[in-house]
Design a protein around this motif. Structure first.
Motif: not given
Length: 453
Positions: A190-204
Motif C-alpha cells: 500500500t505504501e508503494l501504491i501511495s507513492s505511485g507504483d501500481f505494479s506491485v502484487t502481494v504473494e498469495e
C-alpha cells in the motif's frame, strides 16, 4: 511510537496468559497447601487419639490403687517422653492443670482443634476428654514444616511459571511476527501504491484469511490498473479527438480566410470571384457538417433515446431511394433486397445509421461499383465491391476523425466522424456492428440486433 497490530496482539496475549498462569499457580499452591494442612491435622488427630488411648489403658491399671500420686507420675512420664519428640501435653481436671510440659501459655476450649504459635513456631492444638471425662488431654504438635513446605512449593511454582512465561514470550514473539508477515507485506504494498507504483502484487500463500485478503487485494489492484489503463486510453482518445478536431477545423477555416482575403484584396474577374465564393461555401458546409455530427453524438450520449417498433426493410428501401441520384453521379448502382424485419429502436437514429453506412459504401466504390442492402432475421447487411480495407484500418475505422483515404475524404467533404457516430448509434441500441473487408475486394458490414420484436 505507534504499536503495530501484531505487537498489540503479542502484549495482550502475553499479559492474558501470565494472568491466567499466575492465577492457576496460586490456586494450585493454595489447593496443595490446604491438602497438606488437612493431612497434618488428620495425622495430629490420630497421634493425639493414640496417646489418649494409651494413657487410658495405663490409667486403668493404676486406678485400682486409688493413688493420686501414681496418676500424676503417669502424666509426668507421658509428658517427659513426648516432650523429647517435640510434643506438648497437658492434663486438666475441672479446668485446672494437673500436669503440663508447655513452656508458653495456651488457651483452648474442650474438644476443639486450632492452630497456634508456641515457642515462636506453628503448632496444632487439640483438646479432648479422657478417662470418662475425668481429665482433659491438651495435645500440641509442631507443624512448622507446613509453612516451609508451602514456601518451597511456592518458589518452585514461581520459578516454573517464570521459565514457562519466558519460553512462551519468546515463542509467541516469533510466531506472531511470522504470522503478521502477510500484513506487513500488504502494508509495504500500500505504501508503494501511495507513492505511485501500481505494479506491485502481494504473494498469495496458504488458504487462510491472510491469503484471501491478499487475493482480494491483488484483484482490487488489477481492477484499478485496468480502470487506470482504460482511463489513460480514454484520455489519449479524447486528446486525439481534440487534436484531430482542431486540425479538421483549422483546414476549412484557413481556406475560408484565404479565399475571403483573396476576394477582398485581389483584382479578379467575376468568374474567379464566383469560384472563390464556391470554395468558401464548400468549406462552410464542411464546418456545418462537422458541428452537426458532433452535436448528434453529444445528443445521443446525453439523452435517453425514445424507442419504438421499427421496420428495418422500410428504412433500407428509403435509404436506397435517397442515395440513388448520388450513386448515379458516381456511376455506382444500389440494389436492395429486404424482408419485413421489425426491431425495437429509434427510427431517426436507425435511418441515420443506414444512410451513413450506405453513403460510405458508395464513396468507397469506383465507377461501375455496386452497393447491396439487405436484411434477414435481426441483421442488416451493407455490402460494396469497393477498395476494401486492411486489418489495421479495420481496428481504427470507428475512431473519430479516422480516415482510410484522407485526401479523398476531404475532397468529398468527409470529416471522419460518420462511422464513430454509427458506432454510437449501434451501442445505443445494444446492437453489434461487424466489419468484414479485404483490400481490393470490398467491404461487408453486419448490424446484428438483440432487441428484435
Amino acid at each position: 511510537m505507534k504499536m503495530r497490530f501484531w505487537q498489540k496482539t503479542y502484549l495482550f496475549t502475553l499479559v492474558l496468559f501470565l494472568i491466567c498462569l499466575n492465577m492457576g499457580i496460586i490456586s494450585l499452591a493454595m489447593y496443595t497447601y490446604r491438602k497438606n494442612v488437612s493431612a497434618a491435622e488428620n495425622a495430629v488427630s490420630a497421634e493425639q487419639y493414640y496417646i489418649a488411648m494409651s494413657f487410658e489403658r495405663d490409667y486403668a491399671d493404676i486406678k485400682a490403687a486409688e493413688n493420686a500420686t501414681d496418676a500424676f507420675l503417669l502424666m509426668q512420664s507421658y509428658g517427659i517422653y513426648y516432650r523429647v519428640r517435640d510434643v506438648y501435653l497437658a492434663f486438666e481436671e475441672n479446668g485446672e492443670a494437673v500436669y503440663s510440659n508447655f513452656r508458653d501459655e495456651y488457651s483452648i476450649s474442650e474438644n476443639t482443634l486450632l492452630h497456634t504459635q508456641l515457642d515462636g513456631k506453628r503448632h496444632i492444638l487439640i483438646s479432648s476428654e479422657i478417662c470418662d471425662g475425668k481429665y482433659d488431654l491438651i495435645f500440641a504438635k509442631n507443624v512448622e514444616h507446613l509453612d516451609s513446605e508451602f514456601r518451597s512449593l511456592t518458589m518452585i511454582y514461581v520459578l516454573t511459571a517464570s521459565a514457562v512465561s519466558m519460553l512462551l514470550a519468546v515463542c509467541l514473539y516469533f510466531i506472531l511476527k511470522k504470522l503478521s508477515e502477510p500484513l506487513d507485506k500488504l502494508r509495504c504494498a500500500t505504501e508503494l501504491i501511495s507513492s505511485g507504483d501500481f505494479s506491485v502484487t502481494v504473494e498469495e500463500k496458504g488458504n487462510d484469511e491472510f491469503s484471501l485478503l491478499a487475493g482480494s487485494f491483488n484483484s482490487m489492484l488489477a481492477k484499478i490498473n485496468e480502470q487506470m489503463a482504460s482511463l489513460e486510453r480514454e484520455a489519449e482518445r479524447k486528446q486525439m479527438l481534440v487534436d484531430n478536431m482542431a486540425h479538421e477545423l483549422r483546414t476549412p477555416l484557413t481556406s475560408i480566410h484565404g479565399y475571403a482575403e483573396y476576394i477582398e484584396k485581389a483584382n479578379i474577374t467575376e468568374e474567379r470571384r464566383m469560384i472563390a465564393v464556391k470554395y468558401i461555401m464548400s468549406e462552410a458546409e464542411r464546418l456545418q457538417k462537422i458541428s452537426e455530427i458532433l452535436l448528434d453524438g453529444a445528443f445521443i450520449r446525453g439523452n435517453e433515446i425514445e424507442m419504438s417498433e421499427v421496420d428495418i426493410s422500410e428504412l433500407l428501401y428509403d435509404t436506397a431511394e435517397k442515395l440513388e441520384i448520388k450513386a448515379e453521379n458516381a456511376h455506382v448502382t444500389i440494389s436492395c433486397k429486404a424482408f419485413p424485419t421489425v426491431v425495437r429502436g429509434n427510427k431517426t437514429l436507425l435511418s441515420m445509421l443506414i444512410y451513413n453506412l450506405t453513403e460510405n459504401a458508395v464513396k468507397a466504390c469506383e465507377k461501375g461499383g455496386k452497393v447491396k442492402l439487405s436484411c434477414f432475421d435481426d441483421t442488416i447487411v451493407v455490402e460494396d465491391n469497393g477498395k476494401g480495407m486492411t486489418e489495421e484500418q479495420l481496428l481504427h475505422i470507428t475512431e473519430p476523425f479516422y480516415r482510410t483515404d484522407k485526401s479523398r475524404s476531404r475532397a468529398d467533404g468527409g470529416a471522419g466522424l460518420g462511422l464513430a457516430l454509427c458506432k454510437q448509434i449501434v451501442n445505443t441500441h445494444n446492437a453489434e456492428m461487424i466489419f468484414e473487408s479485404e483490400r481490393g475486394l470490398g467491404t461487408k458490414i453486419f448490424i446484428h440486433f438483440t432487441t428484435r420484436k
